[in-house]
Design an enzyme around this catalytic site. Structure first.
Site, short mmCIF file in Angstrom:
data_model
loop_
_atom_site.label_atom_id
_atom_site.label_comp_id
_atom_site.label_asym_id
_atom_site.label_seq_id
_atom_site.Cartn_x
_atom_site.Cartn_y
_atom_site.Cartn_z
N PHE A 127 1.16 1.26 3.53
CA PHE A 127 0.81 0.69 3.36
C PHE A 127 -0.57 0.83 1.93
CE2 PHE A 127 -1.36 -2.77 0.81
CZ PHE A 127 -0.60 -2.94 0.17
N ASP A 214 -6.61 5.87 5.81
CA ASP A 214 -6.39 5.13 5.10
C ASP A 214 -7.51 4.01 5.88
OD1 ASP A 214 -6.55 2.31 4.05
OD2 ASP A 214 -4.52 3.10 2.86
N LYS A 243 -11.68 -3.68 1.90
CA LYS A 243 -12.01 -5.43 2.49
C LYS A 243 -12.95 -5.04 3.37
CE LYS A 243 -6.93 -5.89 3.46
NZ LYS A 243 -6.03 -4.87 2.65
C1 LIG Z 1 -5.18 -4.04 2.15
C2 LIG Z 1 -4.39 -2.20 2.03
C3 LIG Z 1 -4.50 -1.73 1.21
C4 LIG Z 1 -4.94 -2.20 -0.36
O1 LIG Z 1 -5.92 -2.93 -0.41
P1 LIG Z 1 -6.33 -3.95 -2.43
O2 LIG Z 1 -7.57 -3.93 -1.92
O3 LIG Z 1 -5.52 -4.78 -1.68
O4 LIG Z 1 -5.92 -2.95 -3.05
C5 LIG Z 1 -4.39 -0.22 0.93
N1 LIG Z 1 -4.51 0.31 2.33
C6 LIG Z 1 -3.88 -1.02 3.59
C7 LIG Z 1 -4.23 -0.27 4.81
C8 LIG Z 1 -4.80 -1.77 3.16
O5 LIG Z 1 -4.57 -2.54 4.37
#
Ligand SMILES: *Cc1c(COP(=O)(O)O)cnc(C)c1O
Length: 387
Positions: A127, A214, A243
């Site tokens: 994701f 990520d 986050k």
């Molecule tokens: C939440 C998340 C995203 C996206 O972040 P947003 O601030 O909602 O755009 C991308 N990568 C990972 C691993 C995430 O948990």
């Protein structure tokens, strides 16, 4: 409600305020927050250092734009790259934007090396966000469906499969980078194996690919180190995070080192709000609090406590397939789908999340203490017993 697009299936509760690991609804009822705004409120709600930083900055200056130097951005950039062992960074406003920056950086890196159609390897179950490029990089058809044509230039690989990655290397001269989450969050809290990650680093070195992590969810102390890669002895070329970085104030960052640090030049990327004084003041308070307060160590200890208490409860353990994750990023997989537990937990004064259908995801604030962690585990165990 009716003035809002129906993009979320919201629970029937509205919170008015919070303190530490607790939230209070508009009727005054208290909830133990085991989701922390989806791994955002690492320092809990209304943390005094973050509140003071926001107040002081708001009193002086909220926004000027990146047409000018921004003191708070420079200070946060220094603190964040130092704690990450990276060289420089770009600030946006979210995780998706942090990943967009990484994707653009990788493509530009490819073009600078005369690769016309640069491709990025991404994993099944990944994701990476909801913008067009990041949903195309995401390995979940539900998130992509209806938004075709997707952005091209991504090659999907299975998790933890070194051979598959070697095959991709052998057949795709256009690959320039690998983008992956050290622990996949949305797909059900699946940590990639340390051996796989080591092999990915090796292949990236051989092929001159960028290793881009990520750490939007795993970063900022959540998994027991400031970044999850640091607990694995893994040195990436790019880290993205968001986050937990602002404890709720929107901010994201793309950090780079080595060859990746000199790819993006003037005018090649930008964001009006990105790295504004308010967001960076909050981010700096977060980085300083996490590093000074040993909160990552607390995440390790409290994560262990919660996991052990759940497994010690025999009736609950009978319904558990496996507990996965690291630190305070915990996935409790049950034998059957358990989406209804979110509502049941809410009624019991507990906020949790269920992902991948059958996995309870716990992402409590890193400031959680022993007593609160015991309370959390007891409440989750009761839910699981009755599931
Ligand atoms: C939440 C998340 C995203 C996206 O972040 P947003 O601030 O909602 O755009 C991308 N990568 C990972 C691993 C995430 O948990």
């Amino acid at each position: 409600m009716s003035a809002l697009m129906q993009t979320y299936a919201r629970l029937p509760v509205t919170f008015s305020h919070g303190e530490g690991v607790y939230l209070y609804d508009t009727g005054g009822r208290r909830y133990l927050d085991a989701i922390a705004g989806i791994a955002v409120n690492g320092l809990g709600h209304a943390h005094p250092a973050v509140t003071a930083a926001i107040r002081q900055q708001a009193d002086k200056l909220v926004h000027t734009s990146n047409l000018y130097r921004i003191e708070a951005q420079e200070r946060l950039g220094e603190a964040l790259t130092a704690v990450a062992g990276m060289e420089n960074c770009f600030f946006g406003n979210s995780g998706a934007e942090a990943n967009e920056a990484a994707i653009k950086l990788a493509r530009l890196y490819g073009h600078q090396r005369k690769i016309d159609k640069p491709a990025i390897v991404v994993l099944e179950g990944a994701f990476h966000g909801r913008t067009l490029a990041t949903l195309s990089a995401t390995g979940n058809r539900k998130i992509q469906a209806g938004f075709e044509p997707l952005v091209t230039g991504f090659i999907r690989a299975p998790r933890n499969d070194v051979q598959a990655l070697r095959q991709i290397a052998a057949h795709n001269p256009g690959v320039v980078a690998v983008l992956l989450e050290p622990i996949q969050g949305e797909s059900g809290v699946h940590a990639l194996s340390p051996e796989y990650l080591r092999a990915v680093r090796e292949i990236c070195d051989e092929q001159e690919w960028l290793l881009m992590l990520d750490e939007v969810q795993t970063g900022n102390g959540r998994t027991g180190h400031y970044f999850a890669c640091q607990g694995l002895g893994l040195v990436p070329d790019v880290i993205t995070t968001a986050k937990g970085l602002g404890n709720g104030v929107p901010i994201g960052a793309c950090l780079a080192r080595g060859a990746a640090a000199s790819v993006l030049g003037a005018g090649q990327h930008g964001s009006t709000f990105g790295g504004n004084p308010l967001a960076c003041a909050a981010g700096l308070a977060v980085v300083q609090t996490i590093t000074a307060g040993k909160l990552a160590d607390n995440a390790t200890a409290m994560g262990r406590l919660i996991t052990e208490q759940l497994l010690d409860d025999e009736a609950a353990a009978a319904n558990i397939v496996e507990i996965r994750g690291r630190g305070l990023m915990i996935g409790v997989e049950l034998h059957k789908d358990c989406g209804e537990l979110v509502q049941r937990a809410l009624e019991a004064g507990l906020l949790i999340n269920v992902t991948a259908g059958n996995t309870i995801r716990l992402l409590p604030p890193l400031v959680i203490n022993r007593q609160e962690a015991q309370e959390l585990a007891a409440a989750v165990a009761q839910l699981i017993r009755e599931a």
